[in-house]
Scaffold this motif. Structure first.
Motif, PDB file in Angstrom:
ATOM      1  N   PHE A  12       1.113  -1.331  -0.038  1.00 47.77           N
ATOM      2  CA  PHE A  12      -0.045  -0.124   0.044  1.00 47.77           C
ATOM      3  C   PHE A  12       0.746   1.138   0.078  1.00 47.77           C
ATOM      4  N   HIS A  13       0.792   2.134  -1.118  1.00 48.57           N
ATOM      5  CA  HIS A  13       2.001   3.131  -1.165  1.00 48.57           C
ATOM      6  C   HIS A  13       1.232   4.467  -1.633  1.00 48.57           C
ATOM      7  N   ASN A  14       2.284   5.696  -1.651  1.00 48.47           N
ATOM      8  CA  ASN A  14       1.845   6.781  -1.581  1.00 48.47           C
ATOM      9  C   ASN A  14       1.690   7.263  -3.377  1.00 48.47           C
ATOM     10  N   ASN A  15       2.379   6.359  -4.155  1.00 44.06           N
ATOM     11  CA  ASN A  15       2.341   6.759  -5.728  1.00 44.06           C
ATOM     12  C   ASN A  15       2.909   7.938  -5.763  1.00 44.06           C
ATOM     13  N   ALA A  16       3.943   8.416  -5.090  1.00 46.24           N
ATOM     14  CA  ALA A  16       4.674   9.391  -5.283  1.00 46.24           C
ATOM     15  C   ALA A  16       6.127   9.302  -5.069  1.00 46.24           C
ATOM     16  N   ASN A  17       7.103  10.665  -5.412  1.00 44.65           N
ATOM     17  CA  ASN A  17       8.503  10.389  -4.904  1.00 44.65           C
ATOM     18  C   ASN A  17       8.711  10.720  -3.582  1.00 44.65           C
ATOM     19  N   SER A  18       9.206   9.766  -2.873  1.00 45.49           N
ATOM     20  CA  SER A  18       9.647   9.981  -1.362  1.00 45.49           C
ATOM     21  C   SER A  18      11.212   9.776  -1.095  1.00 45.49           C
ATOM     22  N   ARG A  19      12.070   9.772  -2.379  1.00 49.49           N
ATOM     23  CA  ARG A  19      13.576  10.175  -2.362  1.00 49.49           C
ATOM     24  C   ARG A  19      13.870  11.217  -1.776  1.00 49.49           C
ATOM     25  N   GLY A  20      14.815  11.320  -0.885  1.00 47.92           N
ATOM     26  CA  GLY A  20      14.985  12.667  -0.326  1.00 47.92           C
ATOM     27  C   GLY A  20      14.033  13.182   0.842  1.00 47.92           C
ATOM     28  N   ALA A  21      13.273  12.106   1.420  1.00 49.85           N
ATOM     29  CA  ALA A  21      12.098  12.286   2.695  1.00 49.85           C
ATOM     30  C   ALA A  21      12.777  11.731   3.871  1.00 49.85           C
ATOM     31  N   ALA A  22      12.465  12.199   4.918  1.00 47.86           N
ATOM     32  CA  ALA A  22      12.257  11.260   6.335  1.00 47.86           C
ATOM     33  C   ALA A  22      10.986  11.029   6.661  1.00 47.86           C
ATOM     34  N   LEU A  23      10.884   9.854   7.216  1.00 42.57           N
ATOM     35  CA  LEU A  23       9.361   9.317   7.225  1.00 42.57           C
ATOM     36  C   LEU A  23       9.402   8.803   8.639  1.00 42.57           C
ATOM     37  N   SER A  24       8.263   9.154   9.515  1.00 41.66           N
ATOM     38  CA  SER A  24       8.273   8.404  10.578  1.00 41.66           C
ATOM     39  C   SER A  24       6.789   7.988  11.007  1.00 41.66           C
ATOM     40  N   GLY A  25       6.401   7.010  11.966  1.00 38.18           N
ATOM     41  CA  GLY A  25       5.415   6.678  12.316  1.00 38.18           C
ATOM     42  C   GLY A  25       5.326   5.485  13.176  1.00 38.18           C
ATOM     43  N   THR A  26       4.109   4.657  13.275  1.00 37.18           N
ATOM     44  CA  THR A  26       4.119   3.577  14.196  1.00 37.18           C
ATOM     45  C   THR A  26       3.518   2.257  13.379  1.00 37.18           C
ATOM     46  N   ILE A  27       3.958   0.988  13.892  1.00 34.56           N
ATOM     47  CA  ILE A  27       3.439  -0.087  13.279  1.00 34.56           C
ATOM     48  C   ILE A  27       3.239  -1.072  14.576  1.00 34.56           C
ATOM     49  N   THR A  28       2.062  -1.634  14.252  1.00 33.44           N
ATOM     50  CA  THR A  28       1.541  -2.721  15.398  1.00 33.44           C
ATOM     51  C   THR A  28       1.084  -3.978  14.790  1.00 33.44           C
ATOM     52  N   VAL A  29       1.265  -5.024  15.200  1.00 35.76           N
ATOM     53  CA  VAL A  29       0.626  -6.348  14.825  1.00 35.76           C
ATOM     54  C   VAL A  29      -0.480  -6.440  15.882  1.00 35.76           C
ATOM     55  N   GLU A  30      -1.766  -6.376  15.591  1.00 42.04           N
ATOM     56  CA  GLU A  30      -2.914  -6.242  16.475  1.00 42.04           C
ATOM     57  C   GLU A  30      -3.450  -7.815  16.621  1.00 42.04           C
ATOM     58  N   THR A  31      -2.602  -8.860  16.692  1.00 38.56           N
ATOM     59  CA  THR A  31      -3.173 -10.063  16.873  1.00 38.56           C
ATOM     60  C   THR A  31      -1.889 -10.944  17.183  1.00 38.56           C
ATOM     61  N   ALA A  32      -2.254 -12.149  17.883  1.00 37.61           N
ATOM     62  CA  ALA A  32      -1.456 -12.943  18.225  1.00 37.61           C
ATOM     63  C   ALA A  32      -1.384 -14.133  17.178  1.00 37.61           C
ATOM     64  N   SER A  33      -1.992 -13.933  16.176  1.00 39.62           N
ATOM     65  CA  SER A  33      -2.121 -15.198  15.134  1.00 39.62           C
ATOM     66  C   SER A  33      -0.977 -14.937  13.957  1.00 39.62           C
ATOM     67  N   ASP A  34      -0.150 -15.958  13.771  1.00 38.37           N
ATOM     68  CA  ASP A  34       0.940 -16.001  12.725  1.00 38.37           C
ATOM     69  C   ASP A  34       2.046 -15.195  13.100  1.00 38.37           C
ATOM     70  N   ASP A  35       3.198 -15.235  12.274  1.00 38.61           N
ATOM     71  CA  ASP A  35       4.453 -14.971  12.943  1.00 38.61           C
ATOM     72  C   ASP A  35       5.368 -14.585  11.490  1.00 38.61           C
ATOM     73  N   ASP A  36       4.606 -13.727  10.459  1.00 45.47           N
ATOM     74  CA  ASP A  36       5.389 -13.607   9.398  1.00 45.47           C
ATOM     75  C   ASP A  36       5.866 -12.254   9.053  1.00 45.47           C
ATOM     76  N   PHE A  37       5.606 -11.709   7.721  1.00 45.43           N
ATOM     77  CA  PHE A  37       6.579 -10.484   7.428  1.00 45.43           C
ATOM     78  C   PHE A  37       5.570  -9.174   7.429  1.00 45.43           C
ATOM     79  N   ILE A  38       6.279  -7.963   8.040  1.00 44.95           N
ATOM     80  CA  ILE A  38       5.746  -6.816   8.075  1.00 44.95           C
ATOM     81  C   ILE A  38       7.006  -5.819   7.586  1.00 44.95           C
ATOM     82  N   GLY A  39       6.420  -4.576   7.097  1.00 44.18           N
ATOM     83  CA  GLY A  39       7.617  -3.708   6.673  1.00 44.18           C
ATOM     84  C   GLY A  39       7.460  -2.693   5.782  1.00 44.18           C
ATOM     85  N   PHE A  40       8.204  -2.103   4.928  1.00 42.26           N
ATOM     86  CA  PHE A  40       8.053  -1.102   4.231  1.00 42.26           C
ATOM     87  C   PHE A  40       8.753  -1.443   2.614  1.00 42.26           C
TER      88      PHE A  40
END
Length: 248
Positions: A55-83
């Motif tokens: 799920f992406h911004n469809n824009a140019n982010s090179r030259g940017a600093a980005l910050s936020g939070t990420i939470t896995v809101e379940t105890a089901s499964d153990d796989d990949f999250i990221g950017f």
């Protein structure tokens, strides 16, 4: 005095990015995911357990600093999250794609159809071509996924269920840095692709990305500054990139 890079949490914060302006506004995304944006546009939840999705911004982010939070809101499964960084629309299936993948797996796991083990922990890889499940699972160079670095403290440590992590990323044409909870985990130099920023999931449901902020990237490395000015010099004039579209 000499100042090195200060994580984004220390800077004056801009207003959050409105995720309603992102690709397939209203909850869509690319790949096999199911992305649901909150009413205020401040967060998005990916609820499908399936193939890689972005799920992406469809824009140019090179030259940017980005910050936020990420939470896995379940105890089901153990796989990949990221950017993803340097991503352009359609890159998941584009044979000419070239972007960076930052992924974090909770637990090591062998899946026989892919012929090997997915490692637990945080890593950054360079992706060239369409992203196969096997390539994403193994970080397999033969499938176009070349791992560049693993996290300094999280390289073999997975995320924890129902725990919120802060992330800060710096993305320029020559440097990428990633901080988790204020700790620098990834720091690579090279020649990095023009393109956007996005959220990534593979085989992991119940993941919320929230409070995204974007600003111009600070200068990386040691910078001589007057003693009273470090935060001002790194933070002022930093609001201009939010929502910027691609240009030639």
């Amino acid at each position: 005095m000499t100042i090195a890079f200060v994580p984004a949490a220390s800077w004056a914060a801009p207003a959050p990015v409105d995720l309603n302006a992102w690709v397939a506004a209203g909850g869509g995304g690319e790949g096999a995911g199911s992305w649901t944006i909150s009413a205020d546009g401040n967060s998005v939840v990916q609820s499908a357990n399936g193939d890689p999705t972005v799920f992406h911004n469809n824009a140019n982010s090179r030259g940017a600093a980005l910050s936020g939070t990420i939470t896995v809101e379940t105890a089901s499964d153990d796989d990949f999250i990221g950017f993803v960084l340097g991503y352009e629309a359609g890159d998941l299936t584009n044979p000419s794609a070239h972007y960076l993948l930052i992924d974090w797996k909770q637990a090591a796991q062998t899946y026989a159809p892919y012929g090997g083990e997915a490692k637990a922990g945080l890593a950054i890889s360079r992706v060239r071509g369409a992203l196969s499940n096997k390539g994403a699972w193994l970080h397999d160079p033969a499938e176009g996924v070349v791992e560049l670095q693993r996290g300094a403290t999280l390289g073999s440590t997975g995320w924890v269920d129902n725990t919120t992590y802060t992330f800060d990323l710096i993305f320029t044409s020559t440097v990428v840095q990633v901080f988790v909870n204020g700790v620098k985990e990834l720091d690579i130099a090279g020649a990095f692709p023009y393109g956007g920023f996005g959220f990534y999931n593979f085989s992991q449901q119940g993941v919320r990305y929230a409070g995204l902020e974007e600003r111009a990237a600070p200068q990386i490395g040691a910078v001589p500054l007057p003693g009273a000015l470090p935060l001002m010099a790194l933070g002022l004039g930093a609001l201009g990139l939010r929502g910027r579209r691609r240009c030639a």
